[in-house]
Design a protein around this motif. Structure first.
Motif, mmCIF file in Angstrom:
data_model
loop_
_atom_site.group_PDB
_atom_site.id
_atom_site.type_symbol
_atom_site.label_atom_id
_atom_site.label_comp_id
_atom_site.label_asym_id
_atom_site.label_seq_id
_atom_site.Cartn_x
_atom_site.Cartn_y
_atom_site.Cartn_z
ATOM 1 N N ASP A 143 0.795 -1.222 0.000
ATOM 2 C CA ASP A 143 0.000 0.000 0.000
ATOM 3 C C ASP A 143 0.832 1.279 0.000
ATOM 4 O OD1 ASP A 143 -2.233 -1.576 0.075
ATOM 5 O OD2 ASP A 143 -2.508 -1.424 2.244
ATOM 6 N N VAL A 144 2.080 1.198 0.466
ATOM 7 C CA VAL A 144 2.875 2.405 0.707
ATOM 8 C C VAL A 144 4.163 2.358 -0.112
ATOM 9 C CG1 VAL A 144 4.074 3.761 2.456
ATOM 10 C CG2 VAL A 144 1.946 2.571 3.040
ATOM 11 N N PRO A 145 4.523 3.442 -0.812
ATOM 12 C CA PRO A 145 5.768 3.486 -1.602
ATOM 13 C C PRO A 145 6.985 3.744 -0.715
ATOM 14 C CG PRO A 145 4.637 5.580 -1.803
ATOM 15 C CD PRO A 145 3.736 4.684 -0.967
ATOM 16 N N ILE A 146 7.161 2.914 0.293
ATOM 17 C CA ILE A 146 8.240 3.150 1.248
ATOM 18 C C ILE A 146 9.609 2.910 0.617
ATOM 19 C CG2 ILE A 146 8.361 0.817 2.215
ATOM 20 C CD1 ILE A 146 8.539 2.195 5.001
ATOM 21 N N GLY A 147 9.648 2.078 -0.446
ATOM 22 C CA GLY A 147 10.915 1.846 -1.140
ATOM 23 C C GLY A 147 11.466 3.118 -1.754
ATOM 24 N N HIS A 148 10.578 3.934 -2.358
ATOM 25 C CA HIS A 148 11.005 5.231 -2.913
ATOM 26 C C HIS A 148 11.574 6.116 -1.814
ATOM 27 C CE1 HIS A 148 9.850 5.000 -7.075
ATOM 28 N NE2 HIS A 148 8.633 4.596 -6.781
ATOM 29 N N GLY A 149 10.917 6.093 -0.663
ATOM 30 C CA GLY A 149 11.379 6.924 0.453
ATOM 31 C C GLY A 149 12.761 6.524 0.920
ATOM 32 N N PHE A 150 12.998 5.222 1.046
ATOM 33 C CA PHE A 150 14.315 4.741 1.464
ATOM 34 C C PHE A 150 15.376 5.102 0.432
ATOM 35 C CE2 PHE A 150 12.530 1.767 4.691
ATOM 36 C CZ PHE A 150 13.435 2.046 5.703
ATOM 37 N N PHE A 151 15.057 4.939 -0.849
ATOM 38 C CA PHE A 151 16.038 5.223 -1.896
ATOM 39 C C PHE A 151 16.407 6.706 -1.903
ATOM 40 C CE2 PHE A 151 17.082 6.550 -6.244
ATOM 41 C CZ PHE A 151 18.180 5.727 -6.494
ATOM 42 N N ASN A 152 15.409 7.583 -1.870
ATOM 43 C CA ASN A 152 15.684 9.013 -1.881
ATOM 44 C C ASN A 152 16.457 9.443 -0.642
ATOM 45 O OD1 ASN A 152 14.349 9.431 -4.339
ATOM 46 N ND2 ASN A 152 12.385 9.735 -3.344
ATOM 47 N N THR A 153 16.079 8.895 0.503
ATOM 48 C CA THR A 153 16.803 9.222 1.728
ATOM 49 C C THR A 153 18.249 8.738 1.652
ATOM 50 O OG1 THR A 153 14.786 9.136 3.072
ATOM 51 C CG2 THR A 153 16.880 8.869 4.230
ATOM 52 N N ALA A 154 18.470 7.557 1.069
ATOM 53 C CA ALA A 154 19.831 7.033 0.943
ATOM 54 C C ALA A 154 20.691 7.924 0.049
ATOM 55 C CB ALA A 154 19.797 5.609 0.391
ATOM 56 N N VAL A 155 20.119 8.392 -1.054
ATOM 57 C CA VAL A 155 20.863 9.281 -1.959
ATOM 58 C C VAL A 155 21.242 10.569 -1.244
ATOM 59 C CG1 VAL A 155 20.720 10.670 -4.061
ATOM 60 C CG2 VAL A 155 19.833 8.330 -4.051
ATOM 61 N N VAL A 156 20.264 11.185 -0.581
ATOM 62 C CA VAL A 156 20.520 12.428 0.142
ATOM 63 C C VAL A 156 21.527 12.203 1.257
ATOM 64 C CG1 VAL A 156 19.476 14.239 1.556
ATOM 65 C CG2 VAL A 156 18.248 13.352 -0.418
ATOM 66 N N LEU A 157 21.387 11.075 1.944
ATOM 67 C CA LEU A 157 22.269 10.773 3.070
ATOM 68 C C LEU A 157 23.721 10.640 2.628
ATOM 69 C CD1 LEU A 157 22.161 10.163 6.111
ATOM 70 C CD2 LEU A 157 21.881 7.757 5.532
ATOM 71 N N VAL A 158 23.952 9.913 1.555
ATOM 72 C CA VAL A 158 25.320 9.681 1.087
ATOM 73 C C VAL A 158 25.953 10.973 0.583
ATOM 74 C CG1 VAL A 158 26.713 8.507 -0.659
ATOM 75 C CG2 VAL A 158 24.943 7.246 0.569
ATOM 76 N N VAL A 159 25.246 11.686 -0.296
ATOM 77 C CA VAL A 159 25.836 12.880 -0.921
ATOM 78 C C VAL A 159 25.936 14.040 0.077
ATOM 79 C CG1 VAL A 159 25.639 14.540 -2.801
ATOM 80 C CG2 VAL A 159 24.943 12.166 -3.167
ATOM 81 N N LYS A 160 24.845 14.324 0.761
ATOM 82 C CA LYS A 160 24.858 15.443 1.709
ATOM 83 C C LYS A 160 25.786 15.155 2.883
ATOM 84 C CE LYS A 160 21.650 18.638 3.985
ATOM 85 N NZ LYS A 160 20.219 18.975 4.178
ATOM 86 N N GLY A 161 25.792 13.912 3.353
ATOM 87 C CA GLY A 161 26.702 13.543 4.434
ATOM 88 C C GLY A 161 28.152 13.693 4.027
#
Length: 277
Positions: free
Chosen positions: A57-75
């Motif tokens: 029911d929930v696109p949680i995979g998209h959320g994890f992927f976007n957060t991972a991208v932001v986390l790696v680059v911004k971090g």
């Protein structure tokens, strides 16, 4: 007195962990059982239905992927450029140094809500709304990271830097070869805090990334109830609650694992960051 302090700390630990344990355990219970008897813990009734339904029911995979991208680059940007700026403030003398550093510290006093509209207008002018650039670049090198690393780098003996200069090392070489190995505990502490802040960031992502494709994990979690009721006809309160707990548990696990694995580095980093410059 010693026993009393241990009892007090034990009570605090139970108080902090009880909601987390309840959420993790309740996510495995049948949805109706969560509502009917929220404090029951019967392993024979546990099921994965909430998790299966939540992933459908929930696109949680998209959320994890976007957060991972932001986390790696911004971090990475934070952990590279914040120590460099802090090195300049801690070990060099230049005109306006104290004034510039004071201006950096003043930004710590500004609430994020004050900066949202100007930043959003800037992102719109650049055409960066609903892009990774907007999620990553604003706040990538924040004042707290610079202040933290300046406190740590100030404790590095100047004699080490002078010895490296005598040996013919360049200034950037001094930073990477001399300073960075010494400040590793503080850098590790900053890394843990940076990861937690980026992972839990909600206000800025929900403003600048209003499309489902660019939503980070925290934004996805905030819209779970709408997604569940929208994707499942007749979803009742129990169903929504069960899937919410399942999604929250999935989102909680990475931070728990991170903190358990890096606990020692985090504590050492806190101690390193407390050194006065």
């Amino acid at each position: 007195m010693h026993i009393g302090s241990h009892i007090f700390l034990l009570i605090l630990m139970v108080g902090f962990l009880a909601p987390v344990v309840w959420a993790l355990a309740s996510a495995f219970k049948p949805a109706n059982e969560i509502i009917r008897n929220p404090l029951s813990f019967d392993p024979t009734m546990w099921t994965l239905d909430n998790y299966v339904a939540m992933f459908q029911d929930v696109p949680i995979g998209h959320g994890f992927f976007n957060t991972a991208v932001v986390l790696v680059v911004k971090g990475a940007i934070t952990l590279i450029f914040a120590p460099l700026a802090a090195f300049a403030f801690a070990k060099y003398e230049f005109p306006g140094k104290n004034l510039i550093f004071g201006a950096v510290l003043v930004t710590l006093m500004l609430p994020i809500i004050v900066l949202i509209i100007p930043l959003l207008l800037e992102m719109k002018a650049l055409g960066w709304v609903n892009t990774y650039q907007a999620l990553i670049l604003p706040g990538a090198v924040d004042a707290f990271a610079i202040f933290w690393m300046r406190q740590v780098i100030s404790a590095v003996p100047d004699e080490l830097l002078d010895a490296a200069r005598v040996d013919g090392c360049s200034e950037i070489g001094i930073f990477w070869r001399v300073v960075v190995p010494v400040i590793r505990p503080g850098l590790a502490g900053l890394a843990v805090l940076t990861i937690m802040n980026i992972y839990n960031d909600f206000v800025w992502p929900v403003v600048v990334a209003n499309s489902e494709q660019m939503s980070t994990l925290q934004v996805v979690l905030s819209t779970l109830a709408q997604n569940i009721t929208g994707n499942r006809i007749g979803a009742d309160y129990a169903t929504v609650t069960g899937e919410l707990l399942a999604a929250s548990s999935v989102a909680l696990i990475p931070l728990l694992v991170l903190f358990i694995v890096l606990q020692r580095h985090f504590i050492n980093g806190i101690l390193a960051g407390s050194v006065k410059g």
